[in-house]
Design an enzyme around this catalytic site. Structure first.
Site, mmCIF file in Angstrom:
data_model
loop_
_atom_site.group_PDB
_atom_site.id
_atom_site.type_symbol
_atom_site.label_atom_id
_atom_site.label_comp_id
_atom_site.label_asym_id
_atom_site.label_seq_id
_atom_site.Cartn_x
_atom_site.Cartn_y
_atom_site.Cartn_z
ATOM 1 N N SER A 80 8.016 4.354 1.399
ATOM 2 C CA SER A 80 7.691 4.481 2.818
ATOM 3 C C SER A 80 9.187 4.063 3.275
ATOM 4 C CB SER A 80 6.722 3.472 3.350
ATOM 5 O OG SER A 80 6.859 3.031 4.702
ATOM 6 N N TYR A 106 2.041 -4.392 2.481
ATOM 7 C CA TYR A 106 2.210 -3.009 2.554
ATOM 8 C C TYR A 106 3.770 -2.968 2.110
ATOM 9 C CZ TYR A 106 2.785 1.808 4.203
ATOM 10 O OH TYR A 106 2.888 3.053 4.173
#
Ligand code: NAD
Length: 260
Positions: A142, A155
């Protein structure tokens, strides 16, 4: 281009994983699907991939938070297809909260599914890839593997970890015909992100459309989402001979987010 190859794509019953599975199938790869969801809808997706692209598609319900189930899924794919040539570690979840109130259980789940599953799946496929002298490992990280945002502790930690793991695997597989890279998307409008946009709309008392525009205005110079098909296109490129010397690298597909 990928006829005769087999791709295992984790978390491919939805969103980015499904986009990647379809893009690889369109190039002729057999597909091992994985992920959660309604059984009849998953069977419809599986059958559609076979029919549309003329490949074989199988499905495993393995839970990516469970190392035994990951190993069993790789074993099943190897037995069914003769090997896993392309591993796409894509399954992922999100939880948004300040650190002080971040639930321990969500931290553990995000680290397990977004990071540790990559390690367990890679460990299980490498022997076969080495024996065949070719392999592609693609970790869907990401923009949060490269930069941080507030309220996403688990995350961001997991995605930075996935980028680090990518580099180690590249070093350990150098010269073997195997490459390992990370794809780093910015915003992609999938169910995972729709939930976050809706939460922001609810918090701000605005419409979903207004929250979507606000999310893009914050960090995305292009002011648009990338699509699962575009992420799939990058995965196909990484499986092409043109990418033979690309390894250990995070590739951004984020509308300029991490250029800032
Ligand atoms: P999504 O919610 O649409 O899909 C997630 C997939 O993972 C689904 O198939 C789901 O069933 C599966 N999954 C979840 N938990 C699982 C588990 N324990 N075991 C097996 N499968 C499981 O989300 P998405 O946006 O397509 O996300 C896919 C990946 O892309 C994730 O790793 C996510 O972090 C990453 N990503 C997404 C964005 C974005 O903007 N959507 C941006 C950057 C990175």
């Amino acid at each position: 281009m990928l006829k005769g190859r087999t791709a295992l794509v984790t978390g491919s019953t939805s969103g980015i994983g499904l986009g990647i599975a379809e893009a690889l199938a369109a190039e002729g790869a057999n597909i091992q699907l994985n992920g959660f969801g309604d059984a009849s809808e998953i069977e419809r997706l599986r059958a559609e991939i076979e029919e549309k692209y003329g490949v074989t598609a199988a499905y495993s319900a393995a839970d990516m938070s469970k190392p035994d189930e990951i190993r069993a899924m790789v074993g099943e794919a190897e037995a069914r297809f003769g090997g896993v040539d392309i591993l796409v570690n894509n399954a992922g979840i999100q939880h948004v909260s300040p650190v002080e109130s971040f639930p321990d259980e969500r931290w553990d789940a995000i680290i397990a599914i977004n990071l540790s599953s990559n390690f367990h799946a890679i460990k299980a496929v490498l022997a076969g890839m080495r024996a065949r002298g070719w392999g592609r490992v693609i970790n869907v990280a990401s923009a949060h593997g490269l930069v941080a945002s507030a309220e996403k502790a688990a995350y961001v930690a997991a995605k930075h970890g996935a980028v680090g793991l990518t580099k180690v695997i590249a070093l350990e597989t150098g010269g073997s015909g195997i490459t390992c890279n990370a794809i780093c998307p910015g915003w992609v409008l999938t169910p995972l992100v729709e939930k976050q946009v809706q939460a922001r709309a609810d918090a701000a008392g605005t419409s979903f459309a207004a929250a979507k525009a606000a999310v893009l205005a914050e960090k995305t110079p292009s002011k648009d989402f990338a699509t699962p098909a575009q992420i799939g296109g990058l995965a196909v490129f990484l499986c092409s001979p043109a990418a033979d010397q690309i390894t250990g690298t995070p590739l951004s597909i984020d509308g300029g987010w991490t250029a800032q």
